[in-house]
Scaffold this motif. Sequence first.
Motif, PDB file in Angstrom:
ATOM      1  N   GLY A 186      59.934  45.760 114.924  1.00  0.00           N
ATOM      2  CA  GLY A 186      58.632  46.417 115.020  1.00  0.00           C
ATOM      3  C   GLY A 186      57.517  45.563 115.576  1.00  0.00           C
ATOM      4  O   GLY A 186      56.352  45.933 115.509  1.00  0.00           O
ATOM      5  N   GLN A 187      57.880  44.401 116.164  1.00  0.00           N
ATOM      6  CA  GLN A 187      56.821  43.570 116.755  1.00  0.00           C
ATOM      7  C   GLN A 187      56.666  43.872 118.247  1.00  0.00           C
ATOM      8  O   GLN A 187      57.535  44.479 118.857  1.00  0.00           O
ATOM      9  N   LEU A 188      55.558  43.399 118.814  1.00  0.00           N
ATOM     10  CA  LEU A 188      55.270  43.707 120.218  1.00  0.00           C
ATOM     11  C   LEU A 188      55.715  42.570 121.131  1.00  0.00           C
ATOM     12  O   LEU A 188      55.612  41.402 120.781  1.00  0.00           O
ATOM     13  N   VAL A 189      56.185  42.939 122.317  1.00  0.00           N
ATOM     14  CA  VAL A 189      56.578  41.954 123.326  1.00  0.00           C
ATOM     15  C   VAL A 189      56.018  42.419 124.664  1.00  0.00           C
ATOM     16  O   VAL A 189      56.148  43.589 125.024  1.00  0.00           O
ATOM     17  N   ALA A 190      55.387  41.514 125.398  1.00  0.00           N
ATOM     18  CA  ALA A 190      54.952  41.863 126.752  1.00  0.00           C
ATOM     19  C   ALA A 190      56.156  41.717 127.677  1.00  0.00           C
ATOM     20  O   ALA A 190      56.894  40.725 127.594  1.00  0.00           O
ATOM     21  N   ILE A 191      56.358  42.728 128.524  1.00  0.00           N
ATOM     22  CA  ILE A 191      57.545  42.734 129.389  1.00  0.00           C
ATOM     23  C   ILE A 191      57.152  42.843 130.863  1.00  0.00           C
ATOM     24  O   ILE A 191      56.189  43.533 131.219  1.00  0.00           O
ATOM     25  N   VAL A 213      53.405  46.345 136.885  1.00  0.00           N
ATOM     26  CA  VAL A 213      52.513  45.440 136.158  1.00  0.00           C
ATOM     27  C   VAL A 213      53.228  45.092 134.857  1.00  0.00           C
ATOM     28  O   VAL A 213      54.235  45.716 134.520  1.00  0.00           O
ATOM     29  N   TYR A 214      52.708  44.117 134.127  1.00  0.00           N
ATOM     30  CA  TYR A 214      53.316  43.796 132.825  1.00  0.00           C
ATOM     31  C   TYR A 214      52.963  44.887 131.812  1.00  0.00           C
ATOM     32  O   TYR A 214      51.864  45.426 131.822  1.00  0.00           O
ATOM     33  N   GLY A 215      53.930  45.200 130.949  1.00  0.00           N
ATOM     34  CA  GLY A 215      53.708  46.194 129.909  1.00  0.00           C
ATOM     35  C   GLY A 215      53.633  45.537 128.542  1.00  0.00           C
ATOM     36  O   GLY A 215      54.180  44.452 128.325  1.00  0.00           O
ATOM     37  N   LEU A 216      52.948  46.207 127.608  1.00  0.00           N
ATOM     38  CA  LEU A 216      52.884  45.751 126.220  1.00  0.00           C
ATOM     39  C   LEU A 216      53.809  46.669 125.431  1.00  0.00           C
ATOM     40  O   LEU A 216      53.464  47.800 125.122  1.00  0.00           O
ATOM     41  N   ALA A 217      55.022  46.166 125.130  1.00  0.00           N
ATOM     42  CA  ALA A 217      56.083  47.055 124.662  1.00  0.00           C
ATOM     43  C   ALA A 217      56.253  47.062 123.157  1.00  0.00           C
ATOM     44  O   ALA A 217      56.107  46.040 122.479  1.00  0.00           O
TER      45      ALA A 217
END
Length: 320
Positions: free
Chosen positions: A18-23, A28-32
Amino acid sequence: MAEIGRDILKAKALLETGQLVAIPTETVYGLAANAFMGDAVAEVFHVKNRPTFNPLIIHSDSIDKIRDYVKAIPGQAAKLAAKFWPGPLTMLLSKDRQVPDLVTAGSDLVAVRVPKHPLTLELLKSIDFPLAAPSANPFGYISPTTAEHVSKQLGRKIPYILDGGPCEVGIESTIIGFDAERPVIYRLGGVSVEEIEREIGKVDIRPHSSSNPKAPGMLKSHYAPSKKVILGDLVQLIHQYKHEEFAVISFRDFYPDVALEKQAILSESGDLREAAARLFATLRYLDKLPIKYIFAELLPEHGLGRAINDRLKRAAAERA
Ligand code: TXA
Ligand code: MG
């Protein structure tokens, strides 16, 4: 501070809990976040400072997985998917019940896409849930096209940034929907109108309004640097503001009257793809200079030029 790396297993483990990872993606880069975990999706809105009426795109690695997240894939959508996925095209389709309402902001439609980036495709293949991911920038600011861009603005708020290098396309995906008589393009982006029309015939284009319920995120002022952006004829602007501090974004030409470090050429050879790939990094760079204005000229209104012009106009729009 977010760690920056290329560790897919680490990204996977964080997303699973459940944590966020920028991909990285080609646009463009996403905040996943895990699109099926309500708390994780809520955290995306929180970290971006994004209003929850503005829905998120869900990302997957194949049309087969996407079939489970939507009720049906109309013929025209299937045709576009076959041609442009993986790639910079997002489609609005009827959502399946298992997609949380928070992801779609209550809409019956869900935005789906298969991004084209080897690291992110590998990550998506390794998980059994889709990733909800807006662009990894604070709401209203320029989208990030490098891991460093993400780190500077969101690094304190997320644990990990998957570094896939600079984004190849550099502007966001094209968004298309199918619930009108003709398909409608709601956001101009990495796949041009001409390319889409070659596959499925005439489409309508309704990109600009904040009142448009189909794309509530398409606010008039967006992608906005903190410096004032003025669009127009560069020779005239440079002359008119000669006693002011400014920088210049030109399509192809060099301006000898302007200091070298205060001008950016998007593509000397006039290549719209190169110009798109450079646009956001250029805006960010110039935004940090000790200047009052950024002057820019519009590009030819065809191919990717249309999407670039759309972003320049939003960057120049008065903020509400
Ligand atoms: O290239 C891209 O599309 C990038 C990368 C990360 O995939 N993503 C991106 O996401 O640009 P974002 O959240 O910055 O922009 C998504 C746009 C928003 O304007 C949103 O309103 C619209 O897509 N959108 C998302 N879901 C929608 C839905 N169900 N109905 C209508 N519009 C939707
Ligand atoms: Mg965005």
